[in-house]
Scaffold this motif. Structure first.
Motif, mmCIF file in Angstrom:
data_model
loop_
_atom_site.group_PDB
_atom_site.id
_atom_site.type_symbol
_atom_site.label_atom_id
_atom_site.label_comp_id
_atom_site.label_asym_id
_atom_site.label_seq_id
_atom_site.Cartn_x
_atom_site.Cartn_y
_atom_site.Cartn_z
ATOM 1 N N ILE A 70 74.768 12.967 28.498
ATOM 2 C CA ILE A 70 74.210 11.878 29.310
ATOM 3 C C ILE A 70 74.487 12.131 30.795
ATOM 4 C CG2 ILE A 70 74.278 9.397 29.748
ATOM 5 C CD1 ILE A 70 75.086 9.047 26.784
ATOM 6 N N ILE A 71 75.719 12.550 31.109
ATOM 7 C CA ILE A 71 76.044 12.868 32.505
ATOM 8 C C ILE A 71 75.203 14.037 32.991
ATOM 9 C CG2 ILE A 71 77.873 13.640 34.066
ATOM 10 C CD1 ILE A 71 79.898 12.259 32.270
ATOM 11 N N ALA A 72 75.093 15.071 32.156
ATOM 12 C CA ALA A 72 74.375 16.291 32.556
ATOM 13 C C ALA A 72 72.880 16.036 32.752
ATOM 14 C CB ALA A 72 74.585 17.384 31.514
ATOM 15 N N THR A 73 72.324 15.043 32.077
ATOM 16 C CA THR A 73 70.905 14.717 32.280
ATOM 17 C C THR A 73 70.662 14.302 33.726
ATOM 18 O OG1 THR A 73 70.640 14.010 29.970
ATOM 19 C CG2 THR A 73 69.003 13.230 31.559
ATOM 20 N N ALA A 196 72.371 9.790 23.288
ATOM 21 C CA ALA A 196 72.353 11.000 24.117
ATOM 22 C C ALA A 196 71.026 11.746 23.959
ATOM 23 C CB ALA A 196 73.520 11.914 23.753
ATOM 24 N N ALA A 197 70.531 11.851 22.724
ATOM 25 C CA ALA A 197 69.251 12.517 22.481
ATOM 26 C C ALA A 197 68.103 11.778 23.173
ATOM 27 C CB ALA A 197 68.988 12.613 20.977
ATOM 28 N N LEU A 198 68.146 10.445 23.140
ATOM 29 C CA LEU A 198 67.102 9.657 23.801
ATOM 30 C C LEU A 198 67.148 9.840 25.317
ATOM 31 C CD1 LEU A 198 67.242 6.315 21.752
ATOM 32 C CD2 LEU A 198 65.425 8.027 21.740
ATOM 33 N N VAL A 199 68.338 9.860 25.882
ATOM 34 C CA VAL A 199 68.475 10.054 27.328
ATOM 35 C C VAL A 199 67.926 11.427 27.721
ATOM 36 C CG1 VAL A 199 70.113 10.315 29.229
ATOM 37 C CG2 VAL A 199 70.396 8.458 27.583
ATOM 38 N N ILE A 243 69.828 8.346 40.178
ATOM 39 C CA ILE A 243 69.690 8.668 38.747
ATOM 40 C C ILE A 243 70.970 9.317 38.234
ATOM 41 C CG2 ILE A 243 68.494 10.211 37.121
ATOM 42 C CD1 ILE A 243 65.940 9.710 38.758
ATOM 43 N N GLY A 244 71.527 10.233 39.011
ATOM 44 C CA GLY A 244 72.774 10.877 38.599
ATOM 45 C C GLY A 244 73.905 9.881 38.427
ATOM 46 N N ALA A 245 74.021 8.928 39.350
ATOM 47 C CA ALA A 245 75.090 7.934 39.261
ATOM 48 C C ALA A 245 74.887 6.991 38.076
ATOM 49 C CB ALA A 245 75.160 7.134 40.563
ATOM 50 N N VAL A 246 73.635 6.589 37.835
ATOM 51 C CA VAL A 246 73.366 5.683 36.712
ATOM 52 C C VAL A 246 73.643 6.372 35.376
ATOM 53 C CG1 VAL A 246 71.549 4.412 35.495
ATOM 54 C CG2 VAL A 246 71.731 4.258 37.984
ATOM 55 N N CYS A 247 73.229 7.626 35.243
ATOM 56 C CA CYS A 247 73.528 8.363 34.010
ATOM 57 C C CYS A 247 75.038 8.510 33.821
ATOM 58 C CB CYS A 247 72.861 9.736 34.048
ATOM 59 S SG CYS A 247 71.071 9.715 33.818
ATOM 60 N N SER A 248 75.746 8.802 34.898
ATOM 61 C CA SER A 248 77.203 8.930 34.804
ATOM 62 C C SER A 248 77.833 7.605 34.407
ATOM 63 C CB SER A 248 77.777 9.403 36.144
ATOM 64 O OG SER A 248 77.283 10.673 36.486
ATOM 65 N N GLY A 249 77.372 6.516 35.040
ATOM 66 C CA GLY A 249 77.923 5.204 34.706
ATOM 67 C C GLY A 249 77.654 4.812 33.266
ATOM 68 N N LEU A 272 83.571 19.306 35.415
ATOM 69 C CA LEU A 272 83.348 20.729 35.133
ATOM 70 C C LEU A 272 82.399 20.910 33.960
ATOM 71 C CD1 LEU A 272 83.926 23.733 35.499
ATOM 72 C CD2 LEU A 272 85.957 23.445 34.076
ATOM 73 N N ASP A 273 82.587 20.109 32.897
ATOM 74 C CA ASP A 273 81.755 20.271 31.706
ATOM 75 C C ASP A 273 80.276 20.011 32.003
ATOM 76 O OD1 ASP A 273 83.933 20.927 30.235
ATOM 77 O OD2 ASP A 273 84.101 19.027 29.164
ATOM 78 N N SER A 274 79.993 18.963 32.773
ATOM 79 C CA SER A 274 78.598 18.625 33.039
ATOM 80 C C SER A 274 77.936 19.641 33.964
ATOM 81 C CB SER A 274 78.493 17.210 33.629
ATOM 82 O OG SER A 274 79.304 17.091 34.792
ATOM 83 N N ILE A 275 78.649 20.068 35.004
ATOM 84 C CA ILE A 275 78.091 21.100 35.881
ATOM 85 C C ILE A 275 77.895 22.396 35.105
ATOM 86 C CG2 ILE A 275 78.548 22.562 37.892
ATOM 87 C CD1 ILE A 275 79.923 20.198 39.195
ATOM 88 N N ALA A 276 78.883 22.744 34.287
ATOM 89 C CA ALA A 276 78.794 23.969 33.500
ATOM 90 C C ALA A 276 77.612 23.913 32.532
ATOM 91 C CB ALA A 276 80.089 24.207 32.733
ATOM 92 N N ALA A 277 77.383 22.767 31.910
ATOM 93 C CA ALA A 277 76.268 22.646 30.963
ATOM 94 C C ALA A 277 74.936 22.919 31.656
ATOM 95 C CB ALA A 277 76.260 21.252 30.342
ATOM 96 N N VAL A 278 74.767 22.361 32.869
ATOM 97 C CA VAL A 278 73.511 22.552 33.592
ATOM 98 C C VAL A 278 73.358 24.000 34.052
ATOM 99 C CG1 VAL A 278 72.155 21.832 35.596
ATOM 100 C CG2 VAL A 278 73.502 20.138 34.339
#
Length: 345
Positions: A70-73, A196-199, A243-249, A272-278
């Motif tokens: 969700i954060i990485a989206t 998470a899949a829907l996001v 959008i990034g802040a709302v997904c993170s929240g 780190l995990d979210s940046i790494a995923a992207v």
């Protein structure tokens, strides 16, 4: 003197081979994560055949990467615009704490909170996520602070909000609706995996099939050309930061329900995990290249890596080192692919 008909000079590559080389260079960042994922699956399947390659373990991997997904989206939108957000973990933590702060807690919880009905607590938490995004967007697009510096400041602000609200204590209760989404399941499938899949699906639809999504790629690919085409570049950048802040929240709200508690420094590793995923998935740090499918590939690489290392009983400190090395390799591939693309264009 050469014999007649003998070619003594080495000619350039044939015209037939050039398109293939161009395609290979252009797709390098997309191919690399799938090769990495396949290699990891094969390695861990051989190293731990009895426990790794099972349906139950696949469910564990999906659950483990859900909050990061969700954060990485949201972060995918930001990086596609050639910006960065270092505050995603802190914002997730702060919004999760805000949700718990406005939810009634047990008498044993020593927090001077403000209990409100569940739906109001949810709205206030979402509003706080929007507020984080709006402040970041304003400072980046209006004041002109680089996103790297601005989100570094917002990281500290989010941590400060957490500290002020819980003061080192732990809150446990969240509204029932969020508790269901974060910790319950529909049959064998956890709700958090479905969300998470829907996001991810919504993010992919927006980026692929909407005008806004095309503008995101345009701004990331060539900002000046986007301006000349009539795109409001500042509005697009502001939008992706929000959008990034709302997904993170939203991820933070589900995360505290999933973990069963809201406390300081709960989402430290998610930056780190979210940046790494992207980035591991192949989205370009220079913007304009990549998307949600790349992020999904990166999520599975990290999920399989973390899960597989647990199965082969690798030292937990070594796990962090290995993740860092894989991120470094992804960055090198990212830079190399960008240079090759520039050379061929």
């Amino acid at each position: 003197m050469s014999a007649p008909g003998t070619d003594t000079t080495a000619g350039p590559p044939s015209s037939a081979s050039q398109p293939r080389l161009h395609w290979l260079h252009d797709q390098l960042r997309n191919i690399a994560p799938f090769i990495t994922l396949l290699s990891l699956v094969v390695f861990f399947s051989v190293a731990s055949p009895a426990s790794f390659l099972t349906w139950d373990n696949l469910a564990n991997v999906l659950t483990q990467i859900s909050v990061t997904a969700i954060i990485a989206t949201g972060l995918t939108f930001v990086i596609l615009c050639a910006e960065i957000d270092l505050s995603v973990g802190s914002v997730a933590n702060a919004v999760g704490v805000v949700l718990a702060f406005f939810t009634a807690q047990d008498a044993s919880v020593n927090i001077a909170n403000v209990p409100l009905p569940g739906w109001i607590a949810i709205l206030l938490a979402l509003a706080s996520a929007v507020a984080f995004g709006v402040v970041t967007a304003f400072c980046v697009t209006v004041i002109g602070i680089p996103s790297f510096i601005m989100t570094l400041a917002m990281l500290q602000i989010g941590a400060g909000v957490c500290a002020m609200l819980v003061r080192g204590q732990i809150a446990y209760n969240v509204p029932d609706f969020i508790k269901v989404l974060g910790s319950k399941a529909v049959g064998p499938v956890p709700w958090i995996v479905i969300v998470a899949a829907l996001v991810l699906a919504v993010g992919h639809f927006v980026l692929t099939y909407t005008r806004f999504g095309r503008y995101v790629y345009m701004v990331g690919g060539n900002r000046e050309a986007a301006e000349y085409s009539g795109v409001n570049v500042k509005a697009i950048i502001a939008s992706v930061m929000i959008i990034g802040a709302v997904c993170s929240g939203f991820a933070g709200m589900l995360g505290v329900a999933h973990f069963g508690s809201a406390q300081q420094d709960e989402f430290v590793d998610y930056l780190l995990d979210s940046i790494a995923a992207v980035v591991v998935g192949g989205t370009s740090l220079f913007g304009g290249q990549g998307g949600i499918p790349n992020t999904i590939a990166g999520l599975f690489v990290l999920g399989v890596l973390n899960n597989g290392l647990d199965h082969v009983k690798i030292d937990s400190f070594l796990k962090v080192l290995i993740r860092g090395l894989i991120l470094l390799a992804a960055l090198i591939i990212n830079i190399y692919a960008q240079r090759m693309r520039s050379r061929w264009t």
